[in-house]
Design a protein around this motif. Structure first.
Motif, PDB file in Angstrom:
ATOM      1  N   PHE A  74       0.813  -1.203   0.000  1.00  0.00           N
ATOM      2  CA  PHE A  74       0.000   0.000   0.000  1.00  0.00           C
ATOM      3  C   PHE A  74       0.854   1.264   0.000  1.00  0.00           C
ATOM      4  N   GLN A  75       0.586   2.100  -0.984  1.00  0.00           N
ATOM      5  CA  GLN A  75       1.198   3.425  -1.067  1.00  0.00           C
ATOM      6  C   GLN A  75       0.222   4.333  -1.785  1.00  0.00           C
ATOM      7  N   LEU A  76      -0.041   5.499  -1.230  1.00  0.00           N
ATOM      8  CA  LEU A  76      -0.937   6.437  -1.905  1.00  0.00           C
ATOM      9  C   LEU A  76      -0.278   7.060  -3.120  1.00  0.00           C
ATOM     10  N   THR A  77       0.986   6.758  -3.332  1.00  0.00           N
ATOM     11  CA  THR A  77       1.691   7.291  -4.492  1.00  0.00           C
ATOM     12  C   THR A  77       1.820   6.260  -5.603  1.00  0.00           C
ATOM     13  N   GLU A  78       1.156   5.125  -5.470  1.00  0.00           N
ATOM     14  CA  GLU A  78       1.213   4.062  -6.476  1.00  0.00           C
ATOM     15  C   GLU A  78       0.300   4.415  -7.647  1.00  0.00           C
ATOM     16  N   GLU A  79       0.875   4.682  -8.801  1.00  0.00           N
ATOM     17  CA  GLU A  79       0.112   5.041  -9.985  1.00  0.00           C
ATOM     18  C   GLU A  79      -0.575   3.809 -10.549  1.00  0.00           C
ATOM     19  N   VAL A  80      -1.873   3.920 -10.827  1.00  0.00           N
ATOM     20  CA  VAL A  80      -2.648   2.827 -11.390  1.00  0.00           C
ATOM     21  C   VAL A  80      -2.746   2.969 -12.896  1.00  0.00           C
ATOM     22  N   TYR A  89      -4.216   7.365  -8.813  1.00  0.00           N
ATOM     23  CA  TYR A  89      -3.410   6.650  -7.832  1.00  0.00           C
ATOM     24  C   TYR A  89      -4.278   5.698  -7.029  1.00  0.00           C
ATOM     25  N   GLU A  90      -3.650   4.682  -6.456  1.00  0.00           N
ATOM     26  CA  GLU A  90      -4.363   3.780  -5.561  1.00  0.00           C
ATOM     27  C   GLU A  90      -4.839   4.532  -4.335  1.00  0.00           C
ATOM     28  N   GLY A  91      -5.878   4.014  -3.730  1.00  0.00           N
ATOM     29  CA  GLY A  91      -6.394   4.565  -2.483  1.00  0.00           C
ATOM     30  C   GLY A  91      -6.357   3.513  -1.396  1.00  0.00           C
TER      31      GLY A  91
END
Length: 100
Positions: A74-80, A89-91
């Motif tokens: 989990f990272q809020l900076t992970e681009e989907v 980005y992922e939530g």
């Protein structure tokens, strides 16, 4: 619901979120995506360079909630996904009711 700015810092604050739509629909069986009906919410204008967070939830007479885990960890900076106009980005997964 939506809030101006990133999810991080707003995920526990009910007053930070604005309702932009709601719908009643029949959920699909396991391993099938349930799709929100067309017209569930109006388009949201996001100015260039701004960040917009969205919160989608459901309330049902069951404890079953299926969702994908994303790309983890989990990272809020992970681009989907992205294109020349936006980046998504992922939530996070939260139980109903958000902010509790």
């Amino acid at each position: 619901k939506k809030t101006r700015g990133p999810l991080l810092g707003s995920q526990g604050d009910k007053s930070a979120w604005e309702l932009i739509g709601s719908a009643n629909f029949q959920a699909k069986p396991a391993h099938q995506a349930s799709i929100l009906p067309a017209g569930t919410f109006a388009p949201v204008f996001i100015p260039a360079g701004e960040v917009q967070a969205f919160y989608v939830t459901f309330h049902a007479n069951t404890n079953y909630n299926r969702y994908s885990q994303g790309n983890g960890p989990f990272q809020l900076t992970e681009e989907v996904v992205s294109n020349s106009e936006m980046v998504i980005y992922e939530g996070i997964a939260k139980g109903y009711d958000f902010g509790d």
